[in-house]
Write a protein that holds these residues in place. Sequence first.
Motif, PDB file in Angstrom:
ATOM      1  N   TYR A  81      41.227  75.475  77.976  1.00 18.57           N
ATOM      2  CA  TYR A  81      41.582  76.422  76.921  1.00 18.57           C
ATOM      3  C   TYR A  81      41.569  77.852  77.454  1.00 18.57           C
ATOM      4  N   LEU A  94      37.661  80.052  70.790  1.00 19.44           N
ATOM      5  CA  LEU A  94      38.040  79.168  71.901  1.00 19.44           C
ATOM      6  C   LEU A  94      39.470  79.442  72.347  1.00 19.44           C
ATOM      7  N   PHE A  95      40.248  80.024  71.445  1.00 21.67           N
ATOM      8  CA  PHE A  95      41.667  80.259  71.729  1.00 21.67           C
ATOM      9  C   PHE A  95      41.961  81.719  72.091  1.00 21.67           C
ATOM     10  N   TYR A 138      40.689  76.940  62.388  1.00 19.83           N
ATOM     11  CA  TYR A 138      41.399  76.283  63.487  1.00 19.83           C
ATOM     12  C   TYR A 138      42.834  76.806  63.470  1.00 19.83           C
ATOM     13  N   ARG A 186      48.981  66.743  67.628  1.00 22.02           N
ATOM     14  CA  ARG A 186      48.802  68.168  67.863  1.00 22.02           C
ATOM     15  C   ARG A 186      50.078  68.946  67.563  1.00 22.02           C
ATOM     16  N   ARG A 236      38.709  66.937  74.214  1.00 21.65           N
ATOM     17  CA  ARG A 236      39.848  67.270  73.349  1.00 21.65           C
ATOM     18  C   ARG A 236      39.269  67.758  72.041  1.00 21.65           C
ATOM     19  N   VAL A 275      47.629  72.552  75.512  1.00 22.67           N
ATOM     20  CA  VAL A 275      46.521  72.553  76.471  1.00 22.67           C
ATOM     21  C   VAL A 275      46.193  71.111  76.863  1.00 22.67           C
ATOM     22  N   ASP A 297      50.724  73.423  70.786  1.00 27.81           N
ATOM     23  CA  ASP A 297      49.354  73.218  71.266  1.00 27.81           C
ATOM     24  C   ASP A 297      49.428  72.292  72.468  1.00 27.81           C
ATOM     25  N   ASP A 333      35.222  75.524  77.799  1.00 28.68           N
ATOM     26  CA  ASP A 333      36.305  74.536  77.813  1.00 28.68           C
ATOM     27  C   ASP A 333      37.390  75.101  78.721  1.00 28.68           C
TER      28      ASP A 333
END
Lengths: 257, 266
Positions: A101, A45-46, A12, A137, A130, A143, A141, A98
Motif C-alpha cells: 500500500y 493506509l492509503f 474505507y 475490489r 489483503r 494494490v 484498487d 503494509d
Amino acid sequence: MRIDVNAFLGAYPWRKVPGTSPEALVKALDRAEIDEAWVTHLPSLFWRDPTQGNAWLASAARDEPRLKPVPVVHPGLAQWEQALADALNAGAPAVRCDPLYLGLDPAGDDMRVLAAACGAARIPLMLAVRLEDGRQRHPNDVVPELSAAAVRALIRADADLRLLVTHADRAFVEEVHFGSTPEEAARIWWDICWIWGAYEDHLATLLETVGRDRFVFGTGQPLRLPENSIAKLDLLDLAPDRRAAIESTHVRKGLLA
Amino acid sequence: MLVDIHAHFYHDRAPRADREERNASRLTAGEKIGITVHVASILGSWGRTSPIYFPSPPDLTYGNDALLALQRAHPTRIRGYVCVNPNYTTHARAEIARCLAAGMIGIKLAASRRADDPLLDPICALAQQHRVPVLQHVWQHRRRDWPGQEASDASELCTLARRHPEVAFILAHIAGGGDWLHSLHAVRDVANVYVDLSGSGVDGGMLEACVEAAGVSRLLWGTDLTMDTGWAKLRYLETLLNKDELALIRWKNAVRIFPPNAFPAD
C-alpha cells in the motif's frame, strides 16, 4: 477475555462501510462480546504519509480504553524511527506496515530495516495479506496482495522480529509455516479472520498441523462482520482453555511476551 | 426452522480423499447452527472426469444419483437440486423429469452456458411446469471471462427472469465473490429473482444493502462452502431485523418458492 487484534477505524476509500467511528466500533465490540480491539486508522493506509493518521488514532484510543492503537510506520520516509518511538511511548501493542500500500518492496531494504528495528524494540510488526476479496475490489484498487514469499523473507531478516499477519487464508499460512524453520515459524502469529471454518474446516486443520499456539483472534471489522470469527470458533469443539488461548492468551503470553 | 438453500455434498467419484469428512462436517455443523434442511447440489464429478462448471451428462447423472441417495439416507435433513448442463438439452430435460419425480425440489445451473442464452429456456419451462426454483451460479459483476466457467452475472440472470416471470430464480452466493453491489442494483426491480446470502464474504454493509435492494421477502439464507460465514450473517441479521422479518429469510421465503411439502415442517 476476547481480544480482536485486527480492527480499523475510519472510512474505507473503495466502498461505503458502516460503523467506522470509534463509538460505532465500541458498539460492535459490545454486540460481539469482544473486550478489546487493536485498531488502525484505515484511511491513512492509503495516504502518501500514513503516519499522519497516527495522532488521530492515538486520540481516539485515549478516549476509549478498549481500543488499542496500532499506528503505521513508513520506513521509506525520513525520520520514520520517530513514528516507531512514538508508538512505543504510547504503549502500542504493535505497529503496522503494509508495504504494498506504500509502494514499498515487501521484502526490500526498507522493510528489512523496519523489521530489525521492531525486533530490537520488541514490538510486533503487523501486516495484512489483503483487505478485501480480490474478486470484488474496485477497478482502480490494484494494490497487489502480500505474498507468502515476502513474509518468509521478512521473518528471516531479523532473528528478534515477531510478525502478526492478518487476512491470510489456509494456503498462505501453510506456505509460510512449512517454508520456515520451527524457530522462524514460532515468531509468526496469524489472525483467524480469513481462514475458512466448517465444512471445509481449514481452521480446524491448521490448528492441528501448524499448531494452536500460532493463532489469535482477529476480525477485520468493520470491513468484515466480527460475528464470523466467533462463529468459526463456535463450530470447533475446543476446550474452554484452548479457545481462551486463541481469544487472548496467545496475544498476552506469546505475541506480547 | 432454518433452511440452507445452498449446500453441497461430495461422492465417491469426487477427486477428494476427505469427501466423507466434508459431508459429515456439513451435517455436524448444521446441527450446531440449527439447520433443519440442507438443499444441496452436486456438480457432476467435481472436476474429476469433466470440469466442475461444465459437467458432462454421465457425470451429472452420477452426481444426481449420489444426491438422491443422500436424500434417501437423510430424508428429513437433505433435499436436492437436480444439476444439469444446458448445452445438452435432451439430457437436461430428461434428468430434470427423472430427479424431480424422485423427490428433488429444484434445478441447479452452474456456469455451463450464459444465463440469458436461449438454451436455458426449455429448462425454465420445466421449472415453471413443476413449480420449482432455479438456482443459478452467478459471478457478481463479471468484468471478463474467467477460466473454467462461462459465468453469468446478475444482469444476465435478470434477462432470463424477465423471460420467465412465473419461475423463481435464485441468484447464487451474493457473498461468493465479485461486486455484490452491481448485482443488487440489477435485481432490485426483478420480483422473481431471489438473493441467496451464501458465500465466504462477510462484508460490513452488505446485508444492509441486500435488505435495502431486494427486501426481506426476496432474501434466502444459505452457506455454500463456508458455513461459518453463513452463521455469522445469520447472527448479524438477528440484530438487524425483527423476528418476523428474520423468519422470512430463515425459511418462509424458501417455503414459498419451493414445491409444497418440500420441507418437513411446512
